[in-house]
Design a protein around this motif. Sequence first.
Motif, short mmCIF file in Angstrom:
data_model
loop_
_atom_site.label_atom_id
_atom_site.label_comp_id
_atom_site.label_asym_id
_atom_site.label_seq_id
_atom_site.Cartn_x
_atom_site.Cartn_y
_atom_site.Cartn_z
N PHE A 107 0.94 -1.30 0.09
CA PHE A 107 -0.04 0.19 -0.06
C PHE A 107 0.97 0.92 -0.68
CE2 PHE A 107 -2.13 3.93 2.12
CZ PHE A 107 -3.33 3.44 1.05
N GLY A 108 0.57 2.24 -0.46
CA GLY A 108 1.72 3.29 -0.58
C GLY A 108 3.14 3.30 -2.14
N GLN A 109 3.16 1.99 -1.89
CA GLN A 109 4.58 1.65 -3.50
C GLN A 109 3.40 2.93 -4.32
OE1 GLN A 109 5.45 -1.99 -3.81
NE2 GLN A 109 7.41 -1.28 -4.70
N ARG A 110 4.98 3.89 -4.25
CA ARG A 110 5.16 4.07 -5.72
C ARG A 110 6.21 3.28 -6.71
NH1 ARG A 110 4.23 10.31 -4.93
NH2 ARG A 110 4.83 9.88 -7.49
N VAL A 111 5.56 3.39 -8.01
CA VAL A 111 7.46 2.97 -9.36
C VAL A 111 6.78 3.82 -9.96
CG1 VAL A 111 8.23 1.20 -10.97
CG2 VAL A 111 7.33 0.19 -8.35
N ASN A 112 8.43 4.78 -10.39
CA ASN A 112 8.52 5.73 -11.19
C ASN A 112 8.64 4.86 -12.76
OD1 ASN A 112 9.86 7.78 -13.65
ND2 ASN A 112 8.28 8.53 -12.29
N VAL A 113 7.11 5.17 -13.44
CA VAL A 113 7.03 5.17 -15.20
C VAL A 113 7.99 5.85 -15.90
CG1 VAL A 113 6.25 3.83 -16.50
CG2 VAL A 113 5.21 3.38 -14.21
N LEU A 114 7.14 7.07 -16.06
CA LEU A 114 7.83 8.38 -16.19
C LEU A 114 7.45 9.36 -16.00
CD1 LEU A 114 5.11 7.76 -19.78
CD2 LEU A 114 7.77 7.43 -19.70
N PRO A 115 8.63 10.81 -16.64
CA PRO A 115 7.99 11.77 -15.65
C PRO A 115 6.91 12.52 -15.28
CG PRO A 115 9.53 11.78 -17.66
CD PRO A 115 8.88 10.95 -17.36
N VAL A 116 6.07 11.96 -15.71
CA VAL A 116 4.49 11.79 -15.32
C VAL A 116 3.61 11.32 -14.65
CG1 VAL A 116 4.73 13.69 -17.38
CG2 VAL A 116 4.15 12.19 -17.82
N PHE A 117 4.79 9.62 -14.42
CA PHE A 117 3.13 8.63 -14.84
C PHE A 117 4.01 7.93 -13.62
CE2 PHE A 117 2.25 3.99 -16.01
CZ PHE A 117 0.99 4.68 -15.47
N TYR B 265 0.93 13.10 -13.21
CA TYR B 265 0.97 14.61 -11.85
C TYR B 265 2.14 15.32 -12.90
CZ TYR B 265 5.40 11.38 -11.60
OH TYR B 265 6.72 10.68 -11.45
N TRP B 266 2.29 16.58 -12.35
CA TRP B 266 3.04 17.38 -12.63
C TRP B 266 3.51 18.52 -12.14
CZ3 TRP B 266 5.88 18.28 -16.66
CH2 TRP B 266 6.13 19.20 -16.93
N LYS B 267 4.82 18.12 -11.43
CA LYS B 267 5.89 18.89 -10.48
C LYS B 267 4.56 18.27 -9.56
CE LYS B 267 7.54 22.01 -13.45
NZ LYS B 267 7.66 23.28 -14.19
N ASP B 268 4.24 19.63 -8.38
CA ASP B 268 3.16 19.62 -6.88
C ASP B 268 1.85 18.83 -7.46
OD1 ASP B 268 5.56 19.57 -5.92
OD2 ASP B 268 5.14 21.55 -5.32
N TRP B 269 0.81 19.16 -8.90
CA TRP B 269 -0.20 19.00 -8.79
C TRP B 269 -0.42 17.50 -9.11
CZ3 TRP B 269 -2.53 17.18 -13.23
CH2 TRP B 269 -3.52 16.71 -13.17
N TYR B 270 -1.32 16.28 -8.23
CA TYR B 270 -1.03 15.13 -8.82
C TYR B 270 -2.95 14.64 -9.18
CZ TYR B 270 3.02 14.38 -6.30
OH TYR B 270 4.43 13.42 -6.41
N TYR B 271 -2.92 14.20 -10.13
CA TYR B 271 -4.63 13.99 -10.45
C TYR B 271 -4.76 12.40 -9.16
CZ TYR B 271 -8.42 12.56 -13.20
OH TYR B 271 -9.55 12.49 -13.66
N PRO B 272 -5.42 12.63 -9.28
CA PRO B 272 -6.21 11.06 -8.32
C PRO B 272 -5.88 9.97 -9.10
CG PRO B 272 -7.51 12.66 -8.03
CD PRO B 272 -7.26 13.21 -9.25
#
Length: 176
Positions: A48-58, A141-148
């Motif tokens: 839960f909560g783990q993130r794996v970066n795929v692209l600079p915005v995803f 997301y973009w910089k500090d903005w996150y889409y749910p």
Amino acid sequence: MLDAGHQLSAAATRPPQGRGLAFWLSLAAAVIVLDQAAKLYFNARFSFGQRVNVLPVFDFTLVYNRGAAFSFLATEAGWQRWFFTALGIAAAAVITAILARQGRRAQPRFALALALIMGGAVGNVIDRVAYGHVVDFLLFYWKDWYYPAFNLADVAITCGAVLLVLDEMLRMRKPR
């Protein structure tokens, strides 16, 4: 007995037959299978909560949503689980009735939109019944903005809604 010429002209004057209810229900089922398979994958491979970066915005992530879109009502005491479950089941029943009533006369774009919405709704209903929340794993997301964060069921519902609007706009432009 009709000759070949009469049979051909009779076939040419009949309105074209589209896909039937079974086809559209199968398409909705395919959306459900893909959605559930992806959710099972992320539930098994991510904490839960783990993130794996795929692209600079995803990123891929694993989060849970007890509410609806944009976590609407997520902080409520738990009644929303059954409310959104009932809403999803009702939507699937109404969509099935519409597709059944239209039968092979259903316009393909309209029927596709409904099948996508139904598949997505049932995919999220399964989560609510099985886990008490919806599993989300796609994060833009973009910089500090996150889409749910969202999932494949949400993508299907959104694409279906866009297709419904497009279908209606194109239908309104047709001369009567």
